[in-house]
Design a protein around this motif. Structure first.
Motif, PDB file in Angstrom:
ATOM      1  N   GLU A  23       0.837  -1.208   0.000  1.00  0.00           N
ATOM      2  CA  GLU A  23       0.000   0.000   0.000  1.00  0.00           C
ATOM      3  C   GLU A  23       0.873   1.259   0.000  1.00  0.00           C
ATOM      4  O   GLU A  23       0.692   2.181   0.794  1.00  0.00           O
ATOM      5  CB  GLU A  23      -0.964  -0.008   1.185  1.00  0.00           C
ATOM      6  CG  GLU A  23      -1.938  -1.178   1.151  1.00  0.00           C
ATOM      7  CD  GLU A  23      -2.924  -1.169   2.302  1.00  0.00           C
ATOM      8  OE1 GLU A  23      -2.763  -0.328   3.209  1.00  0.00           O
ATOM      9  OE2 GLU A  23      -3.854  -1.991   2.291  1.00  0.00           O
ATOM     10  N   LEU A  24       1.838   1.257  -0.930  1.00  0.00           N
ATOM     11  CA  LEU A  24       2.748   2.379  -1.094  1.00  0.00           C
ATOM     12  C   LEU A  24       2.659   2.895  -2.524  1.00  0.00           C
ATOM     13  O   LEU A  24       2.276   2.139  -3.432  1.00  0.00           O
ATOM     14  CB  LEU A  24       4.187   1.942  -0.805  1.00  0.00           C
ATOM     15  CG  LEU A  24       4.506   1.511   0.623  1.00  0.00           C
ATOM     16  CD1 LEU A  24       5.913   0.932   0.687  1.00  0.00           C
ATOM     17  CD2 LEU A  24       4.362   2.694   1.576  1.00  0.00           C
ATOM     18  N   PRO A  25       3.015   4.151  -2.772  1.00  0.00           N
ATOM     19  CA  PRO A  25       3.020   4.645  -4.154  1.00  0.00           C
ATOM     20  C   PRO A  25       4.016   3.856  -5.005  1.00  0.00           C
ATOM     21  O   PRO A  25       5.141   3.583  -4.562  1.00  0.00           O
ATOM     22  CB  PRO A  25       3.462   6.108  -4.005  1.00  0.00           C
ATOM     23  CG  PRO A  25       3.201   6.461  -2.583  1.00  0.00           C
ATOM     24  CD  PRO A  25       3.390   5.203  -1.797  1.00  0.00           C
ATOM     25  N   ALA A  26       3.607   3.526  -6.213  1.00  0.00           N
ATOM     26  CA  ALA A  26       4.503   2.777  -7.110  1.00  0.00           C
ATOM     27  C   ALA A  26       5.766   3.577  -7.392  1.00  0.00           C
ATOM     28  O   ALA A  26       6.851   3.007  -7.549  1.00  0.00           O
ATOM     29  CB  ALA A  26       3.777   2.449  -8.407  1.00  0.00           C
ATOM     30  N   THR A  27       5.638   4.910  -7.436  1.00  0.00           N
ATOM     31  CA  THR A  27       6.815   5.733  -7.705  1.00  0.00           C
ATOM     32  C   THR A  27       7.860   5.582  -6.606  1.00  0.00           C
ATOM     33  O   THR A  27       9.067   5.624  -6.870  1.00  0.00           O
ATOM     34  CB  THR A  27       6.414   7.212  -7.834  1.00  0.00           C
ATOM     35  OG1 THR A  27       5.637   7.592  -6.677  1.00  0.00           O
ATOM     36  CG2 THR A  27       5.604   7.453  -9.088  1.00  0.00           C
ATOM     37  N   ALA A  28       7.407   5.413  -5.362  1.00  0.00           N
ATOM     38  CA  ALA A  28       8.350   5.254  -4.249  1.00  0.00           C
ATOM     39  C   ALA A  28       9.105   3.932  -4.357  1.00  0.00           C
ATOM     40  O   ALA A  28      10.313   3.868  -4.085  1.00  0.00           O
ATOM     41  CB  ALA A  28       7.610   5.331  -2.917  1.00  0.00           C
ATOM     42  N   VAL A  29       8.394   2.879  -4.745  1.00  0.00           N
ATOM     43  CA  VAL A  29       9.045   1.570  -4.883  1.00  0.00           C
ATOM     44  C   VAL A  29      10.012   1.583  -6.056  1.00  0.00           C
ATOM     45  O   VAL A  29      11.138   1.084  -5.961  1.00  0.00           O
ATOM     46  CB  VAL A  29       7.991   0.459  -5.056  1.00  0.00           C
ATOM     47  CG1 VAL A  29       8.655  -0.884  -5.323  1.00  0.00           C
ATOM     48  CG2 VAL A  29       7.108   0.378  -3.808  1.00  0.00           C
ATOM     49  N   ASP A  60      12.117  -4.581   2.364  1.00  0.00           N
ATOM     50  CA  ASP A  60      11.982  -3.338   3.117  1.00  0.00           C
ATOM     51  C   ASP A  60      10.571  -2.762   3.012  1.00  0.00           C
ATOM     52  O   ASP A  60       9.984  -2.319   4.005  1.00  0.00           O
ATOM     53  CB  ASP A  60      13.005  -2.311   2.617  1.00  0.00           C
ATOM     54  CG  ASP A  60      14.374  -2.496   3.238  1.00  0.00           C
ATOM     55  OD1 ASP A  60      14.466  -3.195   4.266  1.00  0.00           O
ATOM     56  OD2 ASP A  60      15.355  -1.971   2.696  1.00  0.00           O
ATOM     57  N   ALA A  61      10.028  -2.755   1.801  1.00  0.00           N
ATOM     58  CA  ALA A  61       8.690  -2.187   1.604  1.00  0.00           C
ATOM     59  C   ALA A  61       7.632  -2.983   2.359  1.00  0.00           C
ATOM     60  O   ALA A  61       6.763  -2.408   3.027  1.00  0.00           O
ATOM     61  CB  ALA A  61       8.354  -2.137   0.121  1.00  0.00           C
ATOM     62  N   LEU A  82      11.984   2.908   2.663  1.00  0.00           N
ATOM     63  CA  LEU A  82      12.297   3.256   1.278  1.00  0.00           C
ATOM     64  C   LEU A  82      12.908   4.647   1.162  1.00  0.00           C
ATOM     65  O   LEU A  82      13.742   4.889   0.284  1.00  0.00           O
ATOM     66  CB  LEU A  82      11.036   3.167   0.414  1.00  0.00           C
ATOM     67  CG  LEU A  82      10.384   1.785   0.298  1.00  0.00           C
ATOM     68  CD1 LEU A  82       9.290   1.817  -0.768  1.00  0.00           C
ATOM     69  CD2 LEU A  82      11.399   0.705  -0.021  1.00  0.00           C
ATOM     70  N   THR A  83      12.509   5.561   2.035  1.00  0.00           N
ATOM     71  CA  THR A  83      13.079   6.901   1.960  1.00  0.00           C
ATOM     72  C   THR A  83      14.548   6.915   2.360  1.00  0.00           C
ATOM     73  O   THR A  83      15.262   7.889   2.084  1.00  0.00           O
ATOM     74  CB  THR A  83      12.310   7.878   2.877  1.00  0.00           C
ATOM     75  OG1 THR A  83      12.394   7.407   4.236  1.00  0.00           O
ATOM     76  CG2 THR A  83      10.846   7.967   2.460  1.00  0.00           C
ATOM     77  N   ALA A  84      14.998   5.860   2.991  1.00  0.00           N
ATOM     78  CA  ALA A  84      16.403   5.795   3.408  1.00  0.00           C
ATOM     79  C   ALA A  84      17.339   5.532   2.235  1.00  0.00           C
ATOM     80  O   ALA A  84      18.552   5.744   2.341  1.00  0.00           O
ATOM     81  CB  ALA A  84      16.594   4.705   4.461  1.00  0.00           C
ATOM     82  N   TYR A  85      16.789   5.072   1.107  1.00  0.00           N
ATOM     83  CA  TYR A  85      17.637   4.795  -0.055  1.00  0.00           C
ATOM     84  C   TYR A  85      18.094   6.111  -0.675  1.00  0.00           C
ATOM     85  O   TYR A  85      17.290   6.982  -0.984  1.00  0.00           O
ATOM     86  CB  TYR A  85      16.876   3.969  -1.099  1.00  0.00           C
ATOM     87  CG  TYR A  85      16.681   2.525  -0.722  1.00  0.00           C
ATOM     88  CD1 TYR A  85      17.726   1.616  -0.836  1.00  0.00           C
ATOM     89  CD2 TYR A  85      15.457   2.061  -0.258  1.00  0.00           C
ATOM     90  CE1 TYR A  85      17.555   0.283  -0.499  1.00  0.00           C
ATOM     91  CE2 TYR A  85      15.283   0.740   0.091  1.00  0.00           C
ATOM     92  CZ  TYR A  85      16.329  -0.152  -0.028  1.00  0.00           C
ATOM     93  OH  TYR A  85      16.165  -1.461   0.316  1.00  0.00           O
ATOM     94  N   GLN A  86      19.372   6.238  -0.850  1.00  0.00           N
ATOM     95  CA  GLN A  86      19.963   7.412  -1.473  1.00  0.00           C
ATOM     96  C   GLN A  86      20.997   6.964  -2.508  1.00  0.00           C
ATOM     97  O   GLN A  86      21.544   5.864  -2.421  1.00  0.00           O
ATOM     98  CB  GLN A  86      20.658   8.289  -0.418  1.00  0.00           C
ATOM     99  CG  GLN A  86      19.756   8.772   0.695  1.00  0.00           C
ATOM    100  CD  GLN A  86      18.711   9.767   0.220  1.00  0.00           C
ATOM    101  OE1 GLN A  86      18.959  10.526  -0.725  1.00  0.00           O
ATOM    102  NE2 GLN A  86      17.548   9.774   0.867  1.00  0.00           N
ATOM    103  N   LEU A  87      21.241   7.826  -3.485  1.00  0.00           N
ATOM    104  CA  LEU A  87      22.322   7.533  -4.407  1.00  0.00           C
ATOM    105  C   LEU A  87      23.635   7.619  -3.631  1.00  0.00           C
ATOM    106  O   LEU A  87      23.939   8.652  -3.017  1.00  0.00           O
ATOM    107  CB  LEU A  87      22.331   8.518  -5.575  1.00  0.00           C
ATOM    108  CG  LEU A  87      23.286   8.207  -6.735  1.00  0.00           C
ATOM    109  CD1 LEU A  87      22.805   8.867  -8.013  1.00  0.00           C
ATOM    110  CD2 LEU A  87      24.718   8.638  -6.447  1.00  0.00           C
TER     111      LEU A  87
END
Length: 509
Positions: free
Chosen positions: A146-152, A168-169, A177-182
Motif C-alpha cells: 500500500e505504497l506509491p509505485a513511484t516510491a518503490v 523493506d517495503a 524506502l526513503t532511506a535509499y539514497q544515491l
C-alpha cells in the motif's frame, strides 16, 4: 510460507495475460510472504516470483537437471528452506564440490512436488518466462505494501536489487524506502530501452526534442568515481573493475571529484577505429587477468560533484556530460526533431557499421523498471529461412512442449545442412502446440532431452547479426534469433544457404 504456494502463483501468473490481473496475483502472494515476518523468506520469495535467485551463482547448469529423482508425493518445502539449499550450492567449491552439489540438487528435487519442480527448473535454468519481470513486480510490491509505485520504483533504482526493496517495503514500510539514497560506489539499476521497428515510430514514442544516440554493440557499464576509488559495474550490477583497467584509467583522468556515469565498454579495431563485434568485446570483458583493454563510451551522467542528476531532464544531464567527458569518450549523439532527421541518423549509423540507434527523450528523467517510451532502440532486422534439425524439450511452463529449435542453413557444396544455433524466442502457445505435434511426426531419434528430426520443416527466423562461433561447424552463429513464422510453403532445398549467412557476417562491423 510454503514453496508450493509460490509455484501455484507462478503458474497462475503465466496463464494470465492482463497486466492488472498479474499484479493482483503477485500482490496477494507478496502479502502472504510478508505475513511470515522473515527477511529471508520475503526477499527470496519476491525474487522467485520475478524469476531471480538471491544467489548470483549456484553452479547448477542444464546437465545437473537431468536424471532427477522422482517428485515428492506431498509438499513440505518452505521458501526459506529452498533459499538455504541454493545458498549451500553457491558456497560449494574445490575438490568434491561437483558431487556435493549434485547431492544437494537431488535432495531438493526429491523433496519437491511436480509443480514445485517446474518452478525450481525455471529458476535454475533462467527460463521462468511468466511475465513477472522487475517492473511488474515492483508495481505488485507497491500494491501489497500500500505504497506509491513511484516510491518503490525509486528505491529500486537506487538499490539495484528488487529483493531487498521488496523486503523493506513489505516489512518496514515507506520510511525504509526513503532511506535509499544515491551512494557513489553502490550501483544503481540501469535504465532500459523499448524497441521500435523504425526510427520514425521511435521518435513518435519519445516525442521531441530528442537525441539519436549511436547504439554501440558493447558491454553496458556504470562507472562510479570518488576521491578514494573508481568502481566499474556490469548491467547485472557485478563489480568488474579489475577486468577493465582501460575504463578505470579513462575515468581517473576526468576533472570531477565524484561522478556516476552510464555507458558502454567496447573493443576498438586500432586500424579502422570501428567497434569490434560484441562477441570479442564480451570475451575481453570476461577476462579476469586484468589485461583486457576496452574503451568507454558514455551517454549519461547520474551524479556530478555532490549533486544527484537522476531527476533532471535528460537534456540537462547531457549538457553536464559534455562539460566533463571529452567527445572521444562519449557516444555519438545527434539532436533530432523530425522523422526525416531520425531516419537519416539511423541510415548513417548503420552505414558506419554501428548496431543502430537509441532515440531518447530530452525531457525524461533517469528511470528504472518497465521499458518505457523515454528510450527506444532501433536496429536493422535480418531474416533467413532455415531448416529445423532438432528440438529440445521445454522447461518451466513449457514443460511437455518441444521448444528450443536447432537451426540449420543449406550447404549446397557439401550437401545437407549446417547448424547455426538455437532459439526458443518468439513462440506463442499456439505455435508451441503446433510445432510439438509437427516435429514429433518428423522425429528420427527421441530422448528425454532432444528430439532429432528429418530436415524438412522450414522456419523464418529474425536475428540481429551473425558472429564468429567455433562452437558450430560453419564457424558462425546467429545473434538474438527469434521465430517469425513457419514456412510450410517452402521446401528445405529452398532454404537459405550457409554462404548467405557468411555474407551477412562479412558485412557486419
Amino acid at each position: 510460507m510454503q514453496f508450493e504456494q509460490l509455484a501455484s502463483v507462478s503458474q497462475a501468473v503465466a496463464a494470465t495475460s492482463a497486466r492488472n490481473a498479474k499484479i493482483d496475483l503477485l500482490a496477494a502472494a507478496l502479502r502472504d510472504l510478508a505475513a511470515s515476518g522473515d527477511e529471508r523468506t520475503v526477499a527470496a520469495g519476491a525474487g522467485y516470483l520475478a524469476g531471480e535467485l538471491r544467489q548470483r551463482q549456484t553452479g547448477v547448469g542444464y546437465a545437473s537437471l537431468r536424471d532427477l529423482p522422482p517428485p515428492a508425493p506431498a509438499a513440505t518445502l518452505t521458501v526459506a528452506a529452498v533459499d538455504l539449499a541454493f545458498e549451500r550450492m553457491a558456497r560449494l567449491s574445490g575438490k568434491g564440490s561437483q558431487a556435493a552439489r549434485r547431492a544437494e540438487v537431488d535432495a531438493l528435487f526429491g523433496a519437491a512436488t511436480e509443480p514445485e519442480r517446474r518452478l525450481l527448473v525455471g529458476l535454475l535454468s533462467g527460463e521462468l518466462r511468466q511475465g513477472a519481470q522487475a517492473g511488474l513486480l515492483a508495481d505488485a510490491v507497491a500494491r501489497a505494501a500500500e505504497l506509491p509505485a513511484t516510491a518503490v520504483r525509486r528505491a529500486l533504482l537506487l538499490a539495484g536489487d528488487l529483493k531487498t526493496v521488496a523486503a523493506d517495503a513489505l516489512l518496514h514500510g515507506a520510511e525504509a524506502l526513503t532511506a535509499y539514497q544515491l551512494t557513489v560506489g553502490r550501483p544503481l539499476a540501469p535504465m532500459l530501452a523499448s524497441s521500435a521497428p523504425d526510427a520514425t515510430e521511435a521518435l513518435a514514442a519519445t516525442g521531441t526534442p530528442a537525441a539519436a544516440d549511436i547504439k554501440i554493440d558493447g558491454v553496458r557499464i556504470q562507472v562510479h568515481k570518488s576521491p578514494e576509488a573508481i568502481w566499474v559495474y556490469s548491467r547485472s550490477l557485478d563489480d568488474i573493475t579489475a577486468r577493465l583497467p582501460g575504463v578505470v584509467a579513462a575515468v581517473a583522468g576526468l576533472e570531477a571529484s565524484t561522478i556516476v556515469l552510464d555507458g558502454e565498454a567496447v573493443g576498438v579495431d586500432p586500424e579502422t577505429g570501428r567497434a569490434l563485434p560484441f562477441q570479442e568485446t564480451s570475451s575481453r570483458a570476461a577476462r579476469r587477468d586484468g589485461v583486457s583493454v576496452l574503451q568507454p563510451y558514455f551517454f549519461d551522467v547520474l551524479h556530478l560533484d555532490g549533486e544527484d542528476l537522476l531527476d533532471r531532464p535528460a537534456g540537462e544531464r547531457w549538457a553536464a556530460l559534455e562539460r566533463v567527458v571529452p567527445q572521444e569518450q562519449r557516444v555519438g549523439r545527434t539532436m533530432i526533431e523530425t522523422p526525416e532527421q531520425a531516419e537519416a541518423a539511423f541510415a548513417g549509423a548503420v552505414a558506419a557499421g554501428h548496431e543502430g540507434l537509441v532515440i531518447k527523450s530530452a525531457a525524461a528523467p533517469y528511470d528504472v523498471g518497465r521499458r518505457g517510451a523515454a528510450w527506444v532502440k532501433v536496429k536493422p532486422r535480418h531474416t533467413l529461412d532455415l531448416v529445423v534439425l532438432a528440438v529440445e524439450w521445454g522447461h518451466g511452463r513449457r514443460k511437455g512442449w518441444l521448444s528450443n529449435l536447432h537451426l540449420g542453413a543449406r550447404d549446397p557444396e557439401r550437401g545437407g545442412f549446417v547448424m547455426l544455433g538455437k532459439t526458443f524466442k518468439g513462440m506463442t502457445d499456439e505455435m508451441l502446440r503446433w510445432q510439438t505435434e509437427r516435429l514429433r511426426a518428423l522425429a528420427v531419434e527421441e530422448s528425454d532431452w532432444v528430439v532429432k528430426v528429418r530436415p524438412e520443416l522450414v522456419v523464418e527466423i529474425a536475428f540481429d547479426g551473425v558472429q564468429t562461433s567455433p562452437r558450430y561447424p560453419g564457424g558462425v552463429a546467429l545473434r538474438f534469433a527469434r521465430v517469425l513464422r513457419y514456412r510450410e510453403d517452402k521446401r528445405p532445398d529452398e532454404a537459405d544457404t550457409i554462404d548467405a549467412v557468411r555474407a551477412i557476417h562479412r558485412g557486419s562491423p
